[in-house]
Write an enzyme that holds these catalytic residues in place. Structure first.
Site, PDB file in Angstrom:
ATOM      1  N   ASP A  77      57.213 -70.082 -38.172  1.00 51.89           N
ATOM      2  CA  ASP A  77      55.501 -70.079 -38.500  1.00 51.89           C
ATOM      3  C   ASP A  77      54.968 -69.294 -37.425  1.00 51.89           C
ATOM      4  O   ASP A  77      53.719 -69.189 -38.178  1.00 51.89           O
ATOM      5  CB  ASP A  77      55.504 -71.226 -39.084  1.00 51.89           C
ATOM      6  CG  ASP A  77      56.405 -71.640 -40.869  1.00 51.89           C
ATOM      7  OD1 ASP A  77      56.701 -71.302 -40.840  1.00 51.89           O
ATOM      8  OD2 ASP A  77      55.697 -72.637 -40.859  1.00 51.89           O
ATOM      9  N   ARG A 103      62.969 -67.467 -34.987  1.00 54.92           N
ATOM     10  CA  ARG A 103      61.667 -67.122 -35.821  1.00 54.92           C
ATOM     11  C   ARG A 103      60.755 -68.432 -36.312  1.00 54.92           C
ATOM     12  O   ARG A 103      62.126 -69.119 -36.034  1.00 54.92           O
ATOM     13  CB  ARG A 103      62.499 -66.850 -37.708  1.00 54.92           C
ATOM     14  CG  ARG A 103      63.743 -65.516 -37.861  1.00 54.92           C
ATOM     15  CD  ARG A 103      63.911 -64.969 -38.597  1.00 54.92           C
ATOM     16  NE  ARG A 103      62.871 -64.296 -39.676  1.00 54.92           N
ATOM     17  CZ  ARG A 103      63.061 -64.376 -41.279  1.00 54.92           C
ATOM     18  NH1 ARG A 103      63.518 -64.960 -41.445  1.00 54.92           N
ATOM     19  NH2 ARG A 103      61.853 -63.732 -41.976  1.00 54.92           N
ATOM     20  N   ASP A 128      35.122 -82.558 -29.800  1.00 50.58           N
ATOM     21  CA  ASP A 128      35.705 -81.588 -29.428  1.00 50.58           C
ATOM     22  C   ASP A 128      35.627 -79.969 -28.998  1.00 50.58           C
ATOM     23  O   ASP A 128      35.464 -79.425 -28.195  1.00 50.58           O
ATOM     24  CB  ASP A 128      37.216 -82.094 -29.003  1.00 50.58           C
ATOM     25  CG  ASP A 128      37.545 -83.208 -28.251  1.00 50.58           C
ATOM     26  OD1 ASP A 128      36.575 -83.777 -28.006  1.00 50.58           O
ATOM     27  OD2 ASP A 128      37.974 -83.843 -28.859  1.00 50.58           O
ATOM     28  N   GLY A 129      35.564 -79.882 -30.399  1.00 54.58           N
ATOM     29  CA  GLY A 129      34.844 -78.413 -30.748  1.00 54.58           C
ATOM     30  C   GLY A 129      34.010 -78.380 -30.105  1.00 54.58           C
ATOM     31  O   GLY A 129      33.757 -76.640 -29.396  1.00 54.58           O
TER      32      GLY A 129
END
Length: 285
Positions: free
Chosen positions: A172, A170, A68-69
């Site tokens: 990640d 907030r 897929d990459g």
């Protein structure tokens, strides 16, 4: 002569025998194959063109040999050309590259006989703006992600939709994805799965510090703005998990549905939910 471009994944041992065989088939069927610089590490039996320059060769088809990459990288290279892509799975999961290696030549025969279907996948257009000026822009097939580096500290973000505030929070990080990308990083962050033909975008906060903030599905023609209000050092904007640029406080990421689509070659009627069940074990107990 009809031209076909071949893009390969690095460090795949099976390509040492597969590529010469494929190129012989293409030559034997009247095609003029060109290969990228990575494929050239396995064979020199075709003209070699740097991957970024392959669109200038005007191929009628792109064959992607990898996972897929590799497909995501090829999709961005050919984003503005409309050239169909035949993706052959040499990776592990192969959710997008769903053509197994054993079916490669059956698909090529179908292409030669105009018997293939073309499935169009929406792309995402992303612009990074700093101090009112555009720094860069990208087309993504899966997603764009704002994520932090090694420091375990959350960032402060603000999302606006068509000029109106959605939320300030907030977290990640934040994922903005296409329906195709809904089964990638967004899914791992508890985002919803969208069928590829749904005209929508997904905004998925990563570990938000709010119990009530959940992933959001918005209309496909939405104009999304993600403002980076406060971030730890080494925070990046990443495109399809492959291209990255460091962010600064005050940066704005503007996203909308791209005017370009990725055209995937399909032979047969394998549906999206068939792939979900086969690859992700969808609905199994």
């Amino acid at each position: 002569m009809r031209r076909i471009a071949v893009i390969a994944k690095p460090q795949k041992d099976e390509l040492a025998s597969l590529l010469p065989e494929l190129l012989a088939w293409l030559h034997g069927h009247g095609y003029d194959p060109v290969i990228d610089d990575i494929a050239a590490t396995y064979t020199s039996e075709a003209r070699i063109v740097p991957r970024a320059d392959l669109p200038n060769e005007n191929p009628e088809l792109v064959i992607v040999l990898g996972g897929d990459g590799t497909l995501l990288a090829a999709a961005r290279v050919f984003a503005k050309t409309g050239v169909p892509i035949l993706s052959v799975n040499l990776g592990s999961l192969g959710f997008l590259t769903e053509v197994p290696l054993g079916d490669l030549y059956r698909h090529l025969e179908g292409w030669a006989q105009n018997c293939c279907n073309i499935e169009q996948r929406a792309m995402l257009h992303c612009e990074l703006r700093r101090d009112g000026h555009q720094v860069c822009e990208y087309e993504a097939l899966n997603d764009v992600v704002v994520s932090k580096g090694a420091i375990a500290r959350m960032g402060d973000f603000r999302i606006d939709l068509d000029g109106a505030l959605v939320a300030a929070f907030r977290a990640d990080g934040v994922i903005i994805s296409t329906p195709t990308g809904s089964t990638a990083y967004s899914l791992a962050a508890n985002g919803p799965i969208l069928a590829p033909n749904v005209d929508a975008l997904i905004v998925t906060p990563v570990c938000p510090h709010l119990l009530t903030l959940r992933p959001l599905v918005v209309q496909g023609n939405a104009d999304l703005k993600l403002k980076v209000a406060g971030i730890p050092d080494q925070t990046y904007l990443t495109v399809d998990g492959q291209e990255a640029i460091a962010l600064c406080v005050g940066d704005e990421i503007h996203c909308r549905k791209s005017v370009y689509t990725v055209k995937l070659v399909r032979l047969g009627s394998t549906g999206f939910f068939d792939v979900l069940r086969a690859k992700l074990k969808w609905g199994e107990r």
